[in-house]
Design a protein around this motif. Structure first.
Motif, PDB file in Angstrom:
ATOM      1  N   ASP A 106      45.338  30.788  46.323  1.00  0.00           N
ATOM      2  CA  ASP A 106      45.183  30.184  44.958  1.00  0.00           C
ATOM      3  C   ASP A 106      44.066  30.979  44.290  1.00  0.00           C
ATOM      4  O   ASP A 106      43.841  31.490  43.294  1.00  0.00           O
ATOM      5  N   LYS A 107      42.945  31.085  45.334  1.00  0.00           N
ATOM      6  CA  LYS A 107      41.854  32.085  45.150  1.00  0.00           C
ATOM      7  C   LYS A 107      42.392  33.586  44.607  1.00  0.00           C
ATOM      8  O   LYS A 107      41.578  34.048  43.738  1.00  0.00           O
ATOM      9  N   GLN A 108      43.159  33.993  45.252  1.00  0.00           N
ATOM     10  CA  GLN A 108      43.681  35.124  44.887  1.00  0.00           C
ATOM     11  C   GLN A 108      44.426  35.621  43.478  1.00  0.00           C
ATOM     12  O   GLN A 108      44.139  36.408  42.758  1.00  0.00           O
ATOM     13  N   ILE A 109      45.109  34.477  43.143  1.00  0.00           N
ATOM     14  CA  ILE A 109      45.787  34.439  42.052  1.00  0.00           C
ATOM     15  C   ILE A 109      44.538  34.222  40.735  1.00  0.00           C
ATOM     16  O   ILE A 109      44.643  34.650  39.579  1.00  0.00           O
ATOM     17  N   GLU A 110      43.675  33.314  41.162  1.00  0.00           N
ATOM     18  CA  GLU A 110      42.354  33.298  40.209  1.00  0.00           C
ATOM     19  C   GLU A 110      41.981  34.556  39.888  1.00  0.00           C
ATOM     20  O   GLU A 110      41.337  34.663  38.744  1.00  0.00           O
ATOM     21  N   LEU A 111      41.791  35.305  40.744  1.00  0.00           N
ATOM     22  CA  LEU A 111      41.101  36.597  40.719  1.00  0.00           C
ATOM     23  C   LEU A 111      41.884  37.472  39.816  1.00  0.00           C
ATOM     24  O   LEU A 111      41.387  38.301  38.899  1.00  0.00           O
ATOM     25  N   ILE A 112      43.299  37.450  40.201  1.00  0.00           N
ATOM     26  CA  ILE A 112      44.293  38.333  39.256  1.00  0.00           C
ATOM     27  C   ILE A 112      43.951  37.922  37.717  1.00  0.00           C
ATOM     28  O   ILE A 112      44.076  38.685  36.861  1.00  0.00           O
ATOM     29  N   LYS A 113      43.941  36.676  37.547  1.00  0.00           N
ATOM     30  CA  LYS A 113      43.712  36.191  36.156  1.00  0.00           C
ATOM     31  C   LYS A 113      42.504  36.623  35.452  1.00  0.00           C
ATOM     32  O   LYS A 113      42.199  36.757  34.278  1.00  0.00           O
ATOM     33  N   ARG A 114      41.276  36.687  36.168  1.00  0.00           N
ATOM     34  CA  ARG A 114      40.043  37.041  35.865  1.00  0.00           C
ATOM     35  C   ARG A 114      40.015  38.605  35.508  1.00  0.00           C
ATOM     36  O   ARG A 114      39.434  38.902  34.425  1.00  0.00           O
ATOM     37  N   VAL A 115      40.742  39.339  36.317  1.00  0.00           N
ATOM     38  CA  VAL A 115      40.861  40.640  36.220  1.00  0.00           C
ATOM     39  C   VAL A 115      41.655  41.203  34.968  1.00  0.00           C
ATOM     40  O   VAL A 115      41.378  41.930  34.164  1.00  0.00           O
ATOM     41  N   THR A 116      42.981  40.371  34.840  1.00  0.00           N
ATOM     42  CA  THR A 116      44.087  40.671  33.706  1.00  0.00           C
ATOM     43  C   THR A 116      44.316  39.278  32.985  1.00  0.00           C
ATOM     44  O   THR A 116      45.559  38.783  33.580  1.00  0.00           O
ATOM     45  N   PRO A 117      43.772  38.764  32.232  1.00  0.00           N
ATOM     46  CA  PRO A 117      43.965  37.540  31.733  1.00  0.00           C
ATOM     47  C   PRO A 117      45.318  37.365  31.110  1.00  0.00           C
ATOM     48  O   PRO A 117      45.898  36.201  31.162  1.00  0.00           O
ATOM     49  N   GLU A 118      45.757  38.454  30.509  1.00  0.00           N
ATOM     50  CA  GLU A 118      47.066  38.423  29.746  1.00  0.00           C
ATOM     51  C   GLU A 118      48.353  38.621  30.507  1.00  0.00           C
ATOM     52  O   GLU A 118      49.294  38.836  30.339  1.00  0.00           O
ATOM     53  N   ALA A 119      47.996  38.913  31.943  1.00  0.00           N
ATOM     54  CA  ALA A 119      49.228  39.489  32.742  1.00  0.00           C
ATOM     55  C   ALA A 119      50.170  38.395  32.945  1.00  0.00           C
ATOM     56  O   ALA A 119      49.766  37.062  33.136  1.00  0.00           O
ATOM     57  N   LYS A 120      51.274  38.864  32.823  1.00  0.00           N
ATOM     58  CA  LYS A 120      52.647  37.653  33.177  1.00  0.00           C
ATOM     59  C   LYS A 120      53.238  38.084  34.525  1.00  0.00           C
ATOM     60  O   LYS A 120      53.763  37.265  35.184  1.00  0.00           O
TER      61      LYS A 120
ATOM     62  N   VAL B 167      40.687  47.933  41.757  1.00  0.00           N
ATOM     63  CA  VAL B 167      39.832  47.223  40.574  1.00  0.00           C
ATOM     64  C   VAL B 167      38.948  46.158  41.116  1.00  0.00           C
ATOM     65  O   VAL B 167      37.766  46.000  41.018  1.00  0.00           O
ATOM     66  N   ALA B 168      39.537  45.172  42.183  1.00  0.00           N
ATOM     67  CA  ALA B 168      38.879  44.093  42.504  1.00  0.00           C
ATOM     68  C   ALA B 168      39.492  43.705  43.764  1.00  0.00           C
ATOM     69  O   ALA B 168      40.620  43.842  43.905  1.00  0.00           O
TER      70      ALA B 168
ATOM     71  N   GLY C 298      42.933  51.298  32.937  1.00  0.00           N
ATOM     72  CA  GLY C 298      43.198  51.237  31.539  1.00  0.00           C
ATOM     73  C   GLY C 298      42.575  49.547  31.035  1.00  0.00           C
ATOM     74  O   GLY C 298      43.088  49.132  30.179  1.00  0.00           O
ATOM     75  N   ILE C 299      41.589  49.023  31.875  1.00  0.00           N
ATOM     76  CA  ILE C 299      40.897  47.767  31.378  1.00  0.00           C
ATOM     77  C   ILE C 299      39.379  47.848  31.610  1.00  0.00           C
ATOM     78  O   ILE C 299      39.026  48.811  32.318  1.00  0.00           O
ATOM     79  N   THR C 300      38.901  46.808  31.097  1.00  0.00           N
ATOM     80  CA  THR C 300      37.324  46.448  31.200  1.00  0.00           C
ATOM     81  C   THR C 300      37.192  45.204  31.950  1.00  0.00           C
ATOM     82  O   THR C 300      37.651  44.100  31.688  1.00  0.00           O
ATOM     83  N   LEU C 301      36.302  45.212  33.097  1.00  0.00           N
ATOM     84  CA  LEU C 301      36.057  44.106  33.686  1.00  0.00           C
ATOM     85  C   LEU C 301      35.045  43.156  32.790  1.00  0.00           C
ATOM     86  O   LEU C 301      33.984  43.659  32.300  1.00  0.00           O
ATOM     87  N   SER C 302      35.182  42.015  33.003  1.00  0.00           N
ATOM     88  CA  SER C 302      34.090  41.007  32.467  1.00  0.00           C
ATOM     89  C   SER C 302      32.778  41.175  33.125  1.00  0.00           C
ATOM     90  O   SER C 302      32.611  41.402  34.296  1.00  0.00           O
ATOM     91  N   GLU C 303      31.643  40.977  32.281  1.00  0.00           N
ATOM     92  CA  GLU C 303      30.176  41.010  32.925  1.00  0.00           C
ATOM     93  C   GLU C 303      30.430  39.778  33.738  1.00  0.00           C
ATOM     94  O   GLU C 303      29.469  39.916  34.939  1.00  0.00           O
TER      95      GLU C 303
END
Length: 330
Positions: free
Chosen positions: A154-168, A263-264, A314-319
């Motif tokens: 679950d924590k791994q998926i939360e990281l994926i969401k933080r890195v790529t919020p729009e990813a499906k 990336v992360a 092709g992405i920018t990480l949030s601060e």
């Protein structure tokens, strides 16, 4: 005649004295101070597994076992070949070592299949129960115990969401012959829909297949997620090239992969995992039975990020994400 009798008595007295001294030394020397032998094997060499190996040696040293003093140490890598892993297991058994340490699932399975007598301590095995190494994480009552690198997905998926919020669509390259990879894949297939995402997978039975498997996912996925699959990690640069060429970000479970282009990653400190394993091995060398020692996991997790790799993919990480990282790789 008297001289000869005196000489014989002197020799007998000297022999008795030396015998008494030798017995006193043996009785006065702790068992763990006598030389012990540890044989360690890994399915393949890559930074995470190498860190485990080095950590095992450090953990043994911390417990009083040092190579060249009271420890005989040998190491062999199977170079990604399960047949070679079985050969190494047989060699170690023939050497009659005190403990075998097997790093990663395929090597641990090879040793477990080859001996029911020599203590086996596994390390960096994601699911030792699914791999049929132990019946549960409780004390096994067998010759097997060890330390798992299981992660909370679950924590791994939360990281994926933080890195790529729009990813499906999450892409995974995996080795279908590696039990730990299959376990993670199946669990991700279950969990991702709860987060509004789906899994797209591609098999890579050999390290040389990783690049082509990743390319087969271009246009089908929004982000790559890599578990601790040993084939994938050993050929990580091939996956990174696909990610950069196609603009698909890579999120990993292995923090060393960030230095190599991910990336992360939110993952284990594999050196610490090895030290933990080394301490367990030392307990066995000092007399405990492996079957009396419950399997363990590690809770030493770190977040590593690479803003530079993110830009190349092709992405920018949030601060906020960068601020939360234990290590920022540039």
């Amino acid at each position: 005649m008297a001289s000869k009798e005196f000489s014989m008595r002197f020799e007998m007295t000297r022999a008795a004295l030396f015998g008494a001294l030798a017995l006193a030394f043996a009785l006065g020397t702790p068992a763990h101070a006598q030389q012990k032998s540890v044989a360690i094997t890994a399915i393949v060499e890559h930074p995470a597994l190498d860190a485990v190996r080095d950590g095992v040696k450090q953990g043994l040293a911390e417990a009083g076992f040092e190579e060249g003093k009271n420890l005989k140490w040998q190491y062999q890598s199977a170079q990604g070949n399960t047949g070679t892993a079985a050969q190494i297991a047989r060699k170690f058994i023939g050497d009659r070592v005190n403990v075998i340490v097997a790093i990663a699932t395929p090597s641990a399975q090879a040793v477990a299949a080859a001996t029911r007598n020599i203590p086996l301590v596994y390390s960096a095995v994601t699911d030792p129960v699914a791999a049929k190494l132990v019946p549960s994480l409780a004390a096994s009552g067998t010759n097997v115990t060890g330390v798992s690198d299981a992660l909370e997905l679950d924590k791994q998926i939360e990281l994926i969401k933080r890195v790529t919020p729009e990813a499906k669509r999450v892409g995974m390259v995996f080795n279908p012959g590696e039990a730990n990879s299959v376990v993670v894949l199946e669990r991700m297939r279950e969990l991702l829909p709860r987060y509004g995402m789906s899994l797209v997978e591609a098999a890579a039975p050999r390290s040389v297949d990783v690049g082509s498997a990743a390319r087969s996912l271009i246009g089908k996925v929004d982000v790559f997620y890599t578990s601790t699959d040993n084939n994938v990690v050993s050929a990580y640069e091939a996956l990174v090239k696909v990610g950069m060429d196609a603009g698909i970000p890579l999120v990993a479970a292995d923090t060393d992969s960030v230095k190599r282009g991910a990336v992360a990653a939110y993952g284990m400190d594999y050196k610490a995992l090895g030290v933990q394993t080394g301490h367990m091995v030392a307990r066995i060398l000092k007399g405990e039975k492996p079957g009396d020692i419950a399997s363990e996991t590690s809770n030493r997790l770190d977040l590593h990020v690479s803003p530079a790799a993110a830009r190349r993919q092709g992405i920018t990480l949030s601060e906020a994400l960068i601020k939360d990282a234990a290590q920022v790789v540039e």
